[in-house]
Design a protein around this motif. Structure first.
Motif, mmCIF file in Angstrom:
data_model
loop_
_atom_site.group_PDB
_atom_site.id
_atom_site.type_symbol
_atom_site.label_atom_id
_atom_site.label_comp_id
_atom_site.label_asym_id
_atom_site.label_seq_id
_atom_site.Cartn_x
_atom_site.Cartn_y
_atom_site.Cartn_z
ATOM 1 N N GLU A 59 92.796 51.762 12.542
ATOM 2 C CA GLU A 59 91.465 51.242 12.850
ATOM 3 C C GLU A 59 91.173 51.368 14.341
ATOM 4 O O GLU A 59 90.059 51.742 14.737
ATOM 5 C CB GLU A 59 91.411 49.788 12.394
ATOM 6 C CG GLU A 59 90.200 49.021 12.789
ATOM 7 C CD GLU A 59 90.566 47.808 13.596
ATOM 8 O OE1 GLU A 59 91.743 47.422 13.577
ATOM 9 O OE2 GLU A 59 89.682 47.278 14.268
ATOM 10 N N ALA A 60 92.169 51.099 15.180
ATOM 11 C CA ALA A 60 91.953 51.191 16.627
ATOM 12 C C ALA A 60 91.665 52.631 17.026
ATOM 13 O O ALA A 60 90.745 52.887 17.818
ATOM 14 C CB ALA A 60 93.173 50.670 17.372
ATOM 15 N N ALA A 61 92.413 53.586 16.443
ATOM 16 C CA ALA A 61 92.189 54.987 16.804
ATOM 17 C C ALA A 61 90.776 55.422 16.440
ATOM 18 O O ALA A 61 90.038 55.971 17.272
ATOM 19 C CB ALA A 61 93.228 55.864 16.111
ATOM 20 N N VAL A 62 90.372 55.133 15.184
ATOM 21 C CA VAL A 62 89.043 55.567 14.746
ATOM 22 C C VAL A 62 87.950 54.817 15.503
ATOM 23 O O VAL A 62 86.951 55.410 15.947
ATOM 24 C CB VAL A 62 88.912 55.369 13.222
ATOM 25 C CG1 VAL A 62 87.510 55.676 12.780
ATOM 26 C CG2 VAL A 62 89.875 56.259 12.501
ATOM 27 N N GLY A 63 88.143 53.499 15.694
ATOM 28 C CA GLY A 63 87.119 52.702 16.368
ATOM 29 C C GLY A 63 86.910 53.145 17.800
ATOM 30 O O GLY A 63 85.765 53.256 18.261
ATOM 31 N N LEU A 64 88.002 53.432 18.511
ATOM 32 C CA LEU A 64 87.842 53.857 19.900
ATOM 33 C C LEU A 64 87.197 55.238 19.968
ATOM 34 O O LEU A 64 86.411 55.513 20.882
ATOM 35 C CB LEU A 64 89.187 53.834 20.612
ATOM 36 C CG LEU A 64 89.660 52.405 20.885
ATOM 37 C CD1 LEU A 64 91.087 52.404 21.373
ATOM 38 C CD2 LEU A 64 88.787 51.724 21.900
ATOM 39 N N ALA A 65 87.496 56.100 18.978
ATOM 40 C CA ALA A 65 86.808 57.399 18.947
ATOM 41 C C ALA A 65 85.316 57.200 18.727
ATOM 42 O O ALA A 65 84.490 57.876 19.362
ATOM 43 C CB ALA A 65 87.401 58.271 17.850
ATOM 44 N N ILE A 66 84.953 56.263 17.860
ATOM 45 C CA ILE A 66 83.527 55.984 17.624
ATOM 46 C C ILE A 66 82.885 55.449 18.900
ATOM 47 O O ILE A 66 81.758 55.815 19.253
ATOM 48 C CB ILE A 66 83.362 54.991 16.458
ATOM 49 C CG1 ILE A 66 83.739 55.666 15.151
ATOM 50 C CG2 ILE A 66 81.940 54.480 16.380
ATOM 51 C CD1 ILE A 66 83.744 54.733 13.981
ATOM 52 N N ILE A 67 83.618 54.585 19.632
ATOM 53 C CA ILE A 67 83.077 54.040 20.883
ATOM 54 C C ILE A 67 82.827 55.166 21.880
ATOM 55 O O ILE A 67 81.787 55.208 22.551
ATOM 56 C CB ILE A 67 84.046 52.985 21.454
ATOM 57 C CG1 ILE A 67 83.996 51.716 20.604
ATOM 58 C CG2 ILE A 67 83.681 52.639 22.893
ATOM 59 C CD1 ILE A 67 85.001 50.689 21.003
ATOM 60 N N ILE A 68 83.777 56.120 21.957
ATOM 61 C CA ILE A 68 83.583 57.243 22.877
ATOM 62 C C ILE A 68 82.362 58.058 22.464
ATOM 63 O O ILE A 68 81.543 58.457 23.299
ATOM 64 C CB ILE A 68 84.855 58.118 22.913
ATOM 65 C CG1 ILE A 68 85.977 57.357 23.602
ATOM 66 C CG2 ILE A 68 84.601 59.419 23.637
ATOM 67 C CD1 ILE A 68 87.294 58.067 23.569
ATOM 68 N N ALA A 69 82.191 58.277 21.149
ATOM 69 C CA ALA A 69 81.037 59.047 20.679
ATOM 70 C C ALA A 69 79.735 58.322 20.998
ATOM 71 O O ALA A 69 78.754 58.937 21.433
ATOM 72 C CB ALA A 69 81.163 59.300 19.181
ATOM 73 N N ILE A 70 79.724 56.985 20.809
ATOM 74 C CA ILE A 70 78.521 56.213 21.126
ATOM 75 C C ILE A 70 78.202 56.309 22.608
ATOM 76 O O ILE A 70 77.053 56.507 23.012
ATOM 77 C CB ILE A 70 78.710 54.735 20.712
ATOM 78 C CG1 ILE A 70 78.655 54.598 19.195
ATOM 79 C CG2 ILE A 70 77.647 53.853 21.337
ATOM 80 C CD1 ILE A 70 78.959 53.206 18.727
ATOM 81 N N PHE A 71 79.249 56.215 23.442
ATOM 82 C CA PHE A 71 79.016 56.277 24.888
ATOM 83 C C PHE A 71 78.469 57.640 25.299
ATOM 84 O O PHE A 71 77.634 57.732 26.194
ATOM 85 C CB PHE A 71 80.318 55.973 25.628
ATOM 86 C CG PHE A 71 80.147 55.863 27.113
ATOM 87 C CD1 PHE A 71 79.618 54.720 27.677
ATOM 88 C CD2 PHE A 71 80.504 56.908 27.942
ATOM 89 C CE1 PHE A 71 79.448 54.613 29.036
ATOM 90 C CE2 PHE A 71 80.339 56.808 29.309
ATOM 91 C CZ PHE A 71 79.809 55.667 29.851
#
Lengths: 100, 168
Positions: A72-84
């Motif tokens: 979950e942390a890996a996918v969530g942080l990737a999503i955060i990077i994409a949002i940024f």
């Protein structure tokens, strides 16, 4: 001898602090970290119950929770990077595309 | 001695959790979360879960929090600003969290007799030690779920790569 209730109360304290942090934090990374805090609190109560019943299943459950938390942390942080990348902000109040 | 250990590291966990709640800068919150996870690892050890204590240090504070710190540094996350949109969250957040805490604490304290007390270290049923017991269960009875989690991790890695990739 520590009463098992104390461990559960510590777990409740950590969980409610995670809930409060989840609700009042505005930075998306801080919100994500408060989710991790809640997962950890629940893990503590799993281990306390496993110790209380002298069973291994609670610890196995914590192991699987850790695995899922890592994914979950890996996918969530990737999503955060994409949002940024697209919105140029980390503030959840400014990520309101569905709110208009 | 057990109670002293519990009080020291439980208090450390609560203080670090409060610090996480009150700090405005994400990197301070991340470091407080590392402290929470380390103290929880000590508590796992005192509850007889040596494998989980090691895994907590290695996986949580070693891998997940390093990932968080990398992302905070990569995105150059600064102090968060307070906005008007968060006022409703303030009004709902603190009473809601306090209500959850009061309810759980009331239940646990009223059932304290039934919950019993735990001595230091583990004594599991029919076990040599903690890691033997965990691996026996994991590689015999729970072999399929264990393999499925490895596929889950693989999918998560691929998803992370795809999501964080630069679009051309």
């Amino acid at each position: 001898m520590v009463p098992t209730a104390y461990y559960l109360i510590l777990s409740a304290i950590l969980f409610s602090m995670g809930v409060a942090a989840f609700l009042i934090k505005r930075n998306i990374i801080s919100i994500f970290m408060s989710i991790e805090l809640m997962l950890n609190a629940v893990n503590l109560s799993f281990v306390a119950f496993a110790h209380m019943w002298h069973q291994i299943q609670g610890q196995i459950f914590v192991f699987f929770v850790m695995v899922v938390a890592a994914a979950e942390a890996a996918v969530g942080l990737a999503i955060i990077i994409a949002i940024f990348r697209t919105r140029r902000t980390l503030n959840v109040d400014q990520i309101n595309l569905l709110n208009s | 001695m057990e109670l002293a250990l519990f009080l020291i590291f439980g208090g450390l966990a609560v203080l670090a959790g409060l610090n996480l709640l009150l700090q405005r800068h994400p990197i301070h919150s991340a470091l407080s979360l590392v402290v929470v996870m380390m103290s929880l690892a000590v508590l796992y050890w005192s509850l007889g879960a040596e494998f989980l204590a090691a895994a907590q240090v290695i996986v949580y504070s070693g891998a997940i929090m390093v990932l968080f710190t990398f992302v905070i540094m990569l995105l150059n996350a600064g102090e968060e600003e307070r906005t008007t949109g968060s006022r409703a969250a303030y009004l709902a957040g603190f009473p809601g969290a306090a209500a959850i805490f009061c309810l759980l604490t009331f239940v646990f304290l009223s059932e304290r007799k039934a919950l019993g007390a735990s001595p230091l270290g583990g004594y599991l049923d029919n076990s040599v030690n903690n890691i033997t017991e965990i691996s026996t269960t994991l590689f015999t009875r729970l072999l399929l779920p264990f393999e499925v989690t490895s596929i889950l991790i693989l999918v998560a890695i691929l998803g992370a790569v795809v999501l964080a990739r630069k679009e051309h």
